[in-house]
Write a protein that holds these residues in place. Structure first.
Motif, PDB file in Angstrom:
ATOM      1  N   GLU A 111       0.808  -1.222   0.000  1.00  0.00           N
ATOM      2  CA  GLU A 111       0.000   0.000   0.000  1.00  0.00           C
ATOM      3  C   GLU A 111       0.841   1.271   0.000  1.00  0.00           C
ATOM      4  OE1 GLU A 111      -2.756  -0.099   3.192  1.00  0.00           O
ATOM      5  OE2 GLU A 111      -3.743  -1.945   2.532  1.00  0.00           O
ATOM      6  N   GLU A 112       2.076   1.214   0.505  1.00  0.00           N
ATOM      7  CA  GLU A 112       2.927   2.400   0.577  1.00  0.00           C
ATOM      8  C   GLU A 112       4.324   2.038   0.089  1.00  0.00           C
ATOM      9  OE1 GLU A 112       2.895   4.260   4.395  1.00  0.00           O
ATOM     10  OE2 GLU A 112       0.783   3.765   4.762  1.00  0.00           O
ATOM     11  N   LYS A 133      -2.763  -2.421  -5.240  1.00  0.00           N
ATOM     12  CA  LYS A 133      -3.333  -1.802  -4.046  1.00  0.00           C
ATOM     13  C   LYS A 133      -2.510  -0.628  -3.531  1.00  0.00           C
ATOM     14  CE  LYS A 133      -5.713  -5.929  -2.346  1.00  0.00           C
ATOM     15  NZ  LYS A 133      -5.921  -6.829  -1.166  1.00  0.00           N
ATOM     16  N   ARG A 135      -1.334   2.886  -2.571  1.00  0.00           N
ATOM     17  CA  ARG A 135      -2.061   4.127  -2.316  1.00  0.00           C
ATOM     18  C   ARG A 135      -1.125   5.337  -2.218  1.00  0.00           C
ATOM     19  NH1 ARG A 135      -7.175   3.722  -0.538  1.00  0.00           N
ATOM     20  NH2 ARG A 135      -6.947   5.582   0.776  1.00  0.00           N
ATOM     21  N   SER A 157      -5.358   2.493  -7.690  1.00  0.00           N
ATOM     22  CA  SER A 157      -5.709   2.812  -6.304  1.00  0.00           C
ATOM     23  C   SER A 157      -4.858   3.932  -5.720  1.00  0.00           C
ATOM     24  CB  SER A 157      -5.555   1.565  -5.421  1.00  0.00           C
ATOM     25  OG  SER A 157      -6.398   0.519  -5.864  1.00  0.00           O
ATOM     26  N   VAL A 159      -3.448   7.280  -4.353  1.00  0.00           N
ATOM     27  CA  VAL A 159      -4.081   8.475  -3.809  1.00  0.00           C
ATOM     28  C   VAL A 159      -3.111   9.649  -3.786  1.00  0.00           C
ATOM     29  CG1 VAL A 159      -5.144   9.471  -1.750  1.00  0.00           C
ATOM     30  CG2 VAL A 159      -5.734   7.151  -2.453  1.00  0.00           C
ATOM     31  N   ASN A 181      -7.967   7.626  -9.147  1.00  0.00           N
ATOM     32  CA  ASN A 181      -8.307   7.958  -7.763  1.00  0.00           C
ATOM     33  C   ASN A 181      -7.289   8.888  -7.115  1.00  0.00           C
ATOM     34  OD1 ASN A 181     -10.765   6.335  -7.244  1.00  0.00           O
ATOM     35  ND2 ASN A 181      -9.419   4.599  -7.664  1.00  0.00           N
TER      36      ASN A 181
END
Length: 761
Positions: A111-112, A133, A135, A157, A159, A181
């Motif tokens: 995610e990171e 996934k 972000r 995904s 951000v 997104n």
């Protein structure tokens, strides 16, 4: 039979426990040698001097992996292939030059990803595709010079994306098309000169875009920002933009903050800000603007903050800010303003911060309207302090507008009519001004230190305070009054104070003062310190005769004082009775401490909401007399007390130790004496020795039964208890020695104790 079966069972149980103890513990995740593990899920290898990614033996459950601050140069295809559960990977501040295309192939749950502050020259297409996934992605402070649409393919995904601090020179079509997104995009501190018309296509959810610190010279097409329908912050500061054309931001209906500061803007199209109805902050400081086109700010009906400082503005039209009804902060400092209309800011009822310092103001009749407006809003407590320092004429140079009388604002030398009061620029102006009265004012304030002020310092603290000081009275700037000895007021104060009456030049009737702010300005002057001691101080101030202007009702005074530098000012104050002498003595102060003391008027139970900065003085209380000798004596006494206390404690400890030794010795002697008496009285000595409570019990086997059988043969049988003699300490039931099962159980327990003692050793 039961006893015989129990002994092998106990032996088998103990052997099983022994075998289990010898087995190795279950396998756990093992950290690499230079790293640390936290809760078996977080692997920390930050700042360990690593030159390659270490390998964990059992890394299946690791969630975070920190490798920042090392010397890793390359990431291979097998460095993270066993970390399928990884969610956060930190590779910042390394020397990574290459990423293998399959380096992140197994990190489907990541995610990171932090790759900032490395030496990456490019992002190979497909390298980040497995990170479905992801972000947050940091690729800032690298050497990336080119991006393509395939660089971020598969990151639907994402951000937040940071690309600042790279070497990007341009952005092509659909560079970020797959980031549907994305909310935050950082592109500052690059070398971007050119933006494609469709550079931001696909970023329909973007909220924040930072393009500051690049090399753009112009924004060519309005469609550049068309896809950013939900953008709320756009930063374009620090570029080389020279002009803003028509409708460049017309599609940004949700934009709340726009920064164009630090560019080279010298021309704005009249409808450059069309469509920005939701804009709340507009920053145009640090440009080359000399005027604002008509109706430029008309679409900005929700604007709250407008910064036009450090430009070359010569003046404004009377209706320049007429549509800005929600404006709260306006900065016009360091421009070329000579005069402005009195009604220029009247259409902004929410305005509370207005910065006008650093302009070459000409204090003539054209500023009467501005002066009246400032006085009215100050008296209502709706506006913070505004510094309008005169540059022209020479007789008023250095003074502040709000401390001048209307009769002093004479017609200008060029013959302009005072009735017009237009905001026309001065024809004699030849450049921007670098004069800052605020800087001069702050530099003139002395630091608080325990020093003695001279008698002449009283003359520098007038009723003008931090505002205006009559050049005929003193040539020094405003300063805080510092005193550690009695000071007497200057005898010339009553005569000089007469020059500072603010009497209207239009009406002959003296004005009626009903506001405490007006009272502080018109009647109070010369707050001085007359006596300073270690814990008390006497302050005195002057009050002008109240014949003109007139007062409505009685007036009281309030003295505010607090330690200098306190976080919350003026938590302590003292009220003075009505019409009493203008002098007060403050007590219960701390010695050798700086204080700030102010005085203000109280009219009808109301005080001025603006801090009384014009009538304040600083002071430092005296230290205690003989404080050095007293502290030395007190220190010696404390040292003597500590030594005496130490001796007393040592004596008490010695006494307690002596008593403990005496008690132990007496107990030992008593036991010896009693033991001798009992040995003389006891006949079956061998029984006492065998079952003495001072020795561990022996094994209760068959030999024990035989011994007891022989012992009981020469004594009469007893049914319930086998009493040895009157001197015996222990009586044993007969059944305990005759029952074979009891002997078997005791033997099993003894065997178990022996085995446990063995493993314990």
């Amino acid at each position: 039979l039961e006893a015989r079966l129990l002994v092998p069972a106990v032996r088998l149980l103990l052997a099983s426990c022994w075998l289990l103890a010898l087995l190795p513990p279950p396998a756990e995740p093992v950290c690499p040698e230079p790293c640390d593990c936290q809760q078996q899920q977080h692997l920390l290898c930050t700042n360990r001097g690593l030159r390659a990614v270490p390998k964990a033996l059992e890394p299946h459950d690791i969630l975070t992996y920190s490798l920042g601050g090392n010397f890793i140069a390359n990431i291979s295809a097998f460095d993270f292939h066993r970390l399928g559960m990884l969610q956060r990977l930190d590779l910042q501040y390394n020397r990574i030059r290459t990423l293998h295309p399959k380096a992140f192939e197994r990190l489907g749950r990541l995610e990171e990803l932090y790759l900032g502050n490395n030496l990456l020259a490019a992002l190979t297409p497909g390298t980040l595709r497995p990170l479905a996934k992801l972000r947050i992605l940091y690729v800032n402070a690298n050497e990336i010079g080119y991006l393509s649409a395939a660089s971020f393919a598969g990151l639907s995904s994402l951000v937040k994306l940071r690309l600042d601090g790279n070497a990007l020179g341009s952005l092509g079509d659909a560079t970020f098309a797959g980031l549907t997104n994305l909310l935050y995009l950082h592109l500052e501190a690059n070398r971007i000169r050119w933006l494609s018309r469709n550079a931001f296509a696909g970023l329909g959810k973007l909220r924040f875009l930072d393009l500051s610190g690049n090399q753009q010279s112009s924004l060519r097409h309005p469609d550049t920002f068309r896809p950013l329908q939900l953008l709320s912050t756009l930063l374009l500061s620090g570029n080389n933009i020279q002009q803003l054309g028509k409708g460049l931001f017309q599609h940004l209906n949700s934009l709340a903050k726009l920064s164009l500061s630090g560019n080279r803007l010298d021309w704005l199209a009249p409808d450059a800000f069309a469509g920005l109805a939701a804009l709340k902050e507009l920053h145009l400081e640090g440009n080359l603007l000399s005027q604002l086109p008509p109706h430029l700010l008309q679409p900005l009906r929700n604007l709250e903050v407008l910064d036009l400082s450090h430009n070359r503005l010569l003046g404004f039209r009377p209706d320049a800010f007429v549509h800005l009804h929600k404006l709260r902060e306006l900065s016009l400092q360091e421009n070329a303003l000579v005069t402005v209309s009195g009604d220029l800011f009247a259409s902004s009822p929410s305005l509370y911060r207005l910065e006008l310092d650093g302009n070459p103001w000409s204090c003539d009749c054209r500023l009467r309207g501005l002066k009246r407006w400032l006085g009215s809003w100050h008296s209502q407590g709706r506006l913070l302090t505004v510094f309008v320092q005169c540059r022209q004429p020479l007789a008023l140079a250095g003074k502040y507008l709000d401390y001048l009388e209307d009769v002093q604002l004479l017609p200008p030398a060029n013959g302009t009519s005072c009735s017009e009061e237009l905001a026309s620029p001065s024809p004699d102006y030849r450049g921007n001004s670098s004069f800052s009265p605020l800087a001069e004012k702050l530099s003139s304030l002395p630091s608080l230190s325990p020093m003695v002020a001279s008698q002449n310092m009283v003359a520098s603290v007038q009723e003008g305070g931090n505002q205006g000081i009559d050049s005929s009275l003193t040539t020094t700037g405003p300063s805080l009054l510092l005193s550690t000895r009695p000071l007497s007021p200057d005898p010339a104060w009553p005569r000089r104070a007469g020059k500072h009456y603010l009497v209207s030049s239009v009406s002959g009737t003296p004005p009626l003062v009903t506001d405490p702010c007006d009272f502080n300005k018109l009647f109070l002057y010369n707050l001085s310190v007359e006596a300073v001691s270690t814990n008390a101080v006497t302050v005195r101030w002057g009050v002008r005769p109240h014949r003109s202007p007139r007062l409505l009702g009685p007036v009281r005074f309030r003295i505010l004082f607090d330690r200098f530098g306190a976080a919350v000012k003026f938590q302590r104050f003292v009220y003075i009775p009505e019409w009493s002498e203008p002098v007060a003595t403050l007590q219960e102060l701390h010695p050798d401490t700086p204080y700030l003391v102010c005085v203000e008027g109280v009219m009808g139970g109301r005080v001025c909401p603006v801090a009384p900065r014009d009538h304040c003085a600083g002071l430092v209380t005296l230290p205690k007399e003989g404080s050095g000798a007293a502290s030395a004596v007190a220190g010696g006494a404390r040292s003597l007390d500590q030594q005496l206390l130490t001796l007393v404690l040592l004596a008490v400890n010695a006494l307690l130790l002596f008593l403990a030794l005496a008690a132990w010795a007496s107990r030992l002697v008593r036991k010896k004496v009693l033991g001798c008496r009992r040995r003389k009285a006891a006949s079956p000595v061998h029984v006492r020795q065998m079952y003495s409570t001072r020795r561990p019990l022996r094994s209760m086997g068959t030999g024990v039964s035989a011994d007891f059988s022989g012992f009981q043969s020469h004594r009469p049988p007893r049914s319930a208890v086998c009493a040895l003699s009157e001197a015996d300490l222990i009586e044993f039931p007969c059944e305990r020695f005759m029952d074979s099962s009891a002997g078997g159980n005791s033997s099993a327990r003894r065997l178990e104790d022996n085995l446990l003692q063995r493993f314990a050793d």
